[in-house]
Design a protein around this motif. Structure first.
Motif, PDB file in Angstrom:
ATOM      1  N   LEU A   1     -17.015  99.898 -42.331  1.00 16.58           N
ATOM      2  CA  LEU A   1     -16.830  99.835 -43.799  1.00 16.58           C
ATOM      3  C   LEU A   1     -17.947  98.750 -44.655  1.00 16.58           C
ATOM      4  O   LEU A   1     -18.521  98.946 -45.660  1.00 16.58           O
ATOM      5  N   ARG A   2     -18.427  97.725 -43.829  1.00 14.56           N
ATOM      6  CA  ARG A   2     -19.109  96.813 -44.163  1.00 14.56           C
ATOM      7  C   ARG A   2     -20.544  97.252 -44.622  1.00 14.56           C
ATOM      8  O   ARG A   2     -21.358  97.290 -45.734  1.00 14.56           O
ATOM      9  N   ILE A   3     -20.954  98.319 -43.598  1.00 14.97           N
ATOM     10  CA  ILE A   3     -22.362  99.133 -43.895  1.00 14.97           C
ATOM     11  C   ILE A   3     -22.402  99.985 -44.830  1.00 14.97           C
ATOM     12  O   ILE A   3     -23.152 100.165 -45.520  1.00 14.97           O
ATOM     13  N   ALA A   4     -21.032 100.544 -44.885  1.00 14.78           N
ATOM     14  CA  ALA A   4     -20.915 101.669 -46.152  1.00 14.78           C
ATOM     15  C   ALA A   4     -20.820 101.090 -47.514  1.00 14.78           C
ATOM     16  O   ALA A   4     -21.694 101.504 -48.285  1.00 14.78           O
ATOM     17  N   ILE A   5     -20.199  99.987 -47.727  1.00 16.15           N
ATOM     18  CA  ILE A   5     -20.256  99.423 -48.812  1.00 16.15           C
ATOM     19  C   ILE A   5     -21.675  98.826 -49.159  1.00 16.15           C
ATOM     20  O   ILE A   5     -22.400  98.885 -50.262  1.00 16.15           O
ATOM     21  N   GLY A   6     -22.144  98.107 -48.137  1.00 20.08           N
ATOM     22  CA  GLY A   6     -23.682  97.403 -48.247  1.00 20.08           C
ATOM     23  C   GLY A   6     -24.547  98.694 -48.673  1.00 20.08           C
ATOM     24  O   GLY A   6     -25.302  98.233 -49.548  1.00 20.08           O
ATOM     25  N   SER A   7     -24.349  99.706 -47.861  1.00 26.89           N
ATOM     26  CA  SER A   7     -25.488 100.725 -48.393  1.00 26.89           C
ATOM     27  C   SER A   7     -25.175 101.362 -49.645  1.00 26.89           C
ATOM     28  O   SER A   7     -26.207 101.501 -50.471  1.00 26.89           O
ATOM     29  N   GLY A   8     -24.099 101.818 -49.946  1.00 20.51           N
ATOM     30  CA  GLY A   8     -23.955 102.388 -51.261  1.00 20.51           C
ATOM     31  C   GLY A   8     -24.177 101.452 -52.535  1.00 20.51           C
ATOM     32  O   GLY A   8     -24.809 101.840 -53.526  1.00 20.51           O
ATOM     33  N   LEU A   9     -23.682 100.198 -52.325  1.00 18.28           N
ATOM     34  CA  LEU A   9     -23.676  99.241 -53.542  1.00 18.28           C
ATOM     35  C   LEU A   9     -25.492  98.910 -53.686  1.00 18.28           C
ATOM     36  O   LEU A   9     -26.035  98.856 -54.949  1.00 18.28           O
TER      37      LEU A   9
ATOM     38  N   LEU B   1     -29.152  92.938 -50.782  1.00 19.09           N
ATOM     39  CA  LEU B   1     -27.622  93.380 -50.893  1.00 19.09           C
ATOM     40  C   LEU B   1     -27.146  94.103 -49.716  1.00 19.09           C
ATOM     41  O   LEU B   1     -26.335  93.519 -49.154  1.00 19.09           O
ATOM     42  N   PHE B   2     -27.917  94.884 -49.169  1.00 20.61           N
ATOM     43  CA  PHE B   2     -27.468  95.555 -47.789  1.00 20.61           C
ATOM     44  C   PHE B   2     -27.358  94.519 -46.956  1.00 20.61           C
ATOM     45  O   PHE B   2     -26.242  94.574 -46.033  1.00 20.61           O
ATOM     46  N   PHE B   3     -28.384  93.932 -46.358  1.00 19.79           N
ATOM     47  CA  PHE B   3     -28.183  92.913 -45.231  1.00 19.79           C
ATOM     48  C   PHE B   3     -27.077  91.873 -45.435  1.00 19.79           C
ATOM     49  O   PHE B   3     -26.466  91.463 -44.521  1.00 19.79           O
ATOM     50  N   THR B   4     -27.174  91.211 -46.614  1.00 17.79           N
ATOM     51  CA  THR B   4     -26.183  90.288 -46.788  1.00 17.79           C
ATOM     52  C   THR B   4     -24.604  90.766 -46.863  1.00 17.79           C
ATOM     53  O   THR B   4     -23.862  90.185 -45.887  1.00 17.79           O
ATOM     54  N   ILE B   5     -24.583  91.925 -47.368  1.00 17.64           N
ATOM     55  CA  ILE B   5     -23.099  92.422 -47.224  1.00 17.64           C
ATOM     56  C   ILE B   5     -22.506  93.140 -46.035  1.00 17.64           C
ATOM     57  O   ILE B   5     -21.568  92.992 -45.487  1.00 17.64           O
ATOM     58  N   ALA B   6     -23.496  93.781 -45.304  1.00 15.47           N
ATOM     59  CA  ALA B   6     -23.460  94.150 -44.094  1.00 15.47           C
ATOM     60  C   ALA B   6     -23.482  93.368 -42.843  1.00 15.47           C
ATOM     61  O   ALA B   6     -22.364  93.423 -41.878  1.00 15.47           O
ATOM     62  N   PHE B   7     -23.859  92.256 -42.937  1.00 14.66           N
ATOM     63  CA  PHE B   7     -24.073  91.386 -41.634  1.00 14.66           C
ATOM     64  C   PHE B   7     -23.856  90.046 -42.102  1.00 14.66           C
ATOM     65  O   PHE B   7     -23.886  89.124 -40.868  1.00 14.66           O
ATOM     66  N   SER B   8     -23.927  89.529 -43.087  1.00 17.14           N
ATOM     67  CA  SER B   8     -23.680  87.842 -43.371  1.00 17.14           C
ATOM     68  C   SER B   8     -22.207  87.426 -42.702  1.00 17.14           C
ATOM     69  O   SER B   8     -21.475  88.017 -43.103  1.00 17.14           O
ATOM     70  N   ALA B   9     -22.275  86.335 -41.978  1.00 15.64           N
ATOM     71  CA  ALA B   9     -20.997  85.867 -41.651  1.00 15.64           C
ATOM     72  C   ALA B   9     -19.976  85.369 -42.909  1.00 15.64           C
ATOM     73  O   ALA B   9     -18.902  85.383 -42.686  1.00 15.64           O
TER      74      ALA B   9
ATOM     75  N   PHE C   1     -14.882  88.493 -44.141  1.00 15.24           N
ATOM     76  CA  PHE C   1     -13.472  88.816 -45.060  1.00 15.24           C
ATOM     77  C   PHE C   1     -13.548  90.207 -45.285  1.00 15.24           C
ATOM     78  O   PHE C   1     -12.284  90.878 -45.569  1.00 15.24           O
ATOM     79  N   ILE C   2     -14.725  90.871 -45.600  1.00 11.38           N
ATOM     80  CA  ILE C   2     -14.645  92.211 -46.152  1.00 11.38           C
ATOM     81  C   ILE C   2     -14.286  93.272 -45.118  1.00 11.38           C
ATOM     82  O   ILE C   2     -13.259  94.262 -45.359  1.00 11.38           O
ATOM     83  N   GLU C   3     -14.242  93.045 -44.100  1.00  8.46           N
ATOM     84  CA  GLU C   3     -13.846  93.891 -42.864  1.00  8.46           C
ATOM     85  C   GLU C   3     -13.628  92.892 -41.688  1.00  8.46           C
ATOM     86  O   GLU C   3     -14.525  93.014 -40.478  1.00  8.46           O
ATOM     87  N   PRO C   4     -12.487  92.098 -41.498  1.00  6.39           N
ATOM     88  CA  PRO C   4     -12.172  91.127 -40.471  1.00  6.39           C
ATOM     89  C   PRO C   4     -12.149  91.583 -39.123  1.00  6.39           C
ATOM     90  O   PRO C   4     -12.624  91.052 -37.839  1.00  6.39           O
TER      91      PRO C   4
ATOM     92  N   GLY D   1     -25.110 109.841 -49.920  1.00 10.85           N
ATOM     93  CA  GLY D   1     -24.954 108.788 -49.325  1.00 10.85           C
ATOM     94  C   GLY D   1     -23.653 108.435 -48.919  1.00 10.85           C
ATOM     95  O   GLY D   1     -23.181 108.057 -47.686  1.00 10.85           O
ATOM     96  N   VAL D   2     -22.705 108.439 -49.915  1.00 11.29           N
ATOM     97  CA  VAL D   2     -21.265 108.526 -49.400  1.00 11.29           C
ATOM     98  C   VAL D   2     -20.995 109.438 -48.471  1.00 11.29           C
ATOM     99  O   VAL D   2     -20.118 109.265 -47.829  1.00 11.29           O
ATOM    100  N   ILE D   3     -21.211 110.719 -48.819  1.00  9.29           N
ATOM    101  CA  ILE D   3     -20.723 111.753 -47.830  1.00  9.29           C
ATOM    102  C   ILE D   3     -21.384 111.362 -46.394  1.00  9.29           C
ATOM    103  O   ILE D   3     -20.512 111.398 -45.349  1.00  9.29           O
ATOM    104  N   CYS D   4     -22.331 111.033 -46.173  1.00 15.58           N
ATOM    105  CA  CYS D   4     -23.166 110.674 -45.034  1.00 15.58           C
ATOM    106  C   CYS D   4     -22.262 109.347 -44.328  1.00 15.58           C
ATOM    107  O   CYS D   4     -21.989 109.424 -43.104  1.00 15.58           O
ATOM    108  N   SER D   5     -21.848 108.406 -45.182  1.00 15.07           N
ATOM    109  CA  SER D   5     -21.196 107.090 -44.538  1.00 15.07           C
ATOM    110  C   SER D   5     -19.767 107.778 -44.299  1.00 15.07           C
ATOM    111  O   SER D   5     -19.198 107.228 -43.185  1.00 15.07           O
ATOM    112  N   LEU D   6     -19.086 108.588 -45.006  1.00 15.85           N
ATOM    113  CA  LEU D   6     -17.993 109.153 -44.480  1.00 15.85           C
ATOM    114  C   LEU D   6     -17.829 110.033 -43.294  1.00 15.85           C
ATOM    115  O   LEU D   6     -17.120 109.659 -42.425  1.00 15.85           O
TER     116      LEU D   6
END
Length: 207
Positions: free
Chosen positions: A88-96, A135-143, A147-150, A68-73
């Motif tokens: 970056l937010r999608i990558a972090i959200g997906s992996g975590l 986890l994924f949708f909150t990290i990737a898309f919550s307003a 700050f994770i990826e301004p 998954g990390v390789i796919c994100s990269l």
């Protein structure tokens, strides 16, 4: 790594790769095609857990995480209409989300493995899937986590619309998360059939 674990690793890798590709294609208004392939990762984890135990199941999870990390990269290097396919937010959200949910699935399954044959895979998948979606949708898309990826503008996900087109007014990403979660719940039930068949074929038992 036991050679008998290789099919599980390959199956997990295939699911992760397929899901990363299919998530780019919409299915209706609220889903992507990846929503129908990704939940199969829980089936692979549960089969490995039942047949070989929690240790090999965790190793399969970690293999899927690396893929998954390789796919994100790779996705960060592919430009789409609105920027990189993977931010970056999608990558972090997906992996975590993947790592947390899958390891939780392994732990819950192991605690319940002595019960009725369906209880461990069903309970572990339902709980793991719920954590994964949250986890994924909150990290990737919550307003609130912008700050994770301004520099990444996800204001489109905060557009307030009726929940799934018919419910109370909520941010768009909440509808996307709910639709994804409902598919996961449905597939958790459907997956009980192949789970029993595969486990029976590998162990010579029906449970």
């Amino acid at each position: 790594m036991n050679r008998t674990h290789l099919p599980g690793i390959l199956a997990m890798a295939a699911i992760v790769v397929a899901s990363n590709i299919l998530v780019q294609f919409l299915f209706g208004q609220w889903l992507t095609w990846g929503a129908f392939t990704y939940p199969l990762a829980f089936l692979v984890t549960d089969v490995m857990n039942r047949v070989y135990g929690p240790g090999p199941a965790r190793r399969v999870v970690f293999a899927g995480f690396v893929v998954g990390v390789i796919c994100s990269l790779i996705g960060t290097q592919i430009m789409g209409e609105f920027g990189p396919l993977v931010t970056l937010r999608i990558a972090i959200g997906s992996g975590l989300a993947f790592l947390t949910a899958q390891l939780l699935d392994v732990a819950i399954f192991d605690r319940l493995r002595e019960g009725r044959w369906w209880r461990a895979p069903l309970a572990s998948t339902l709980i793991g899937s719920s954590v994964d979606t949250a986890l994924f949708f909150t990290i990737a898309f919550s307003a609130s986590l912008s700050f994770i990826e301004p520099a990444n503008d996800v204001s489109w996900a905060a557009e307030v619309l009726p929940l799934l087109g018919v419910g109370p007014m909520v941010p768009l990403w909440v509808s996307l998360a709910l639709a994804d979660w409902l598919v996961k719940l449905l597939l958790a039930l459907v997956a009980l059939v192949p789970f029993r068949i595969i486990v029976g074929a590998l162990t010579g038992r029906t449970t």
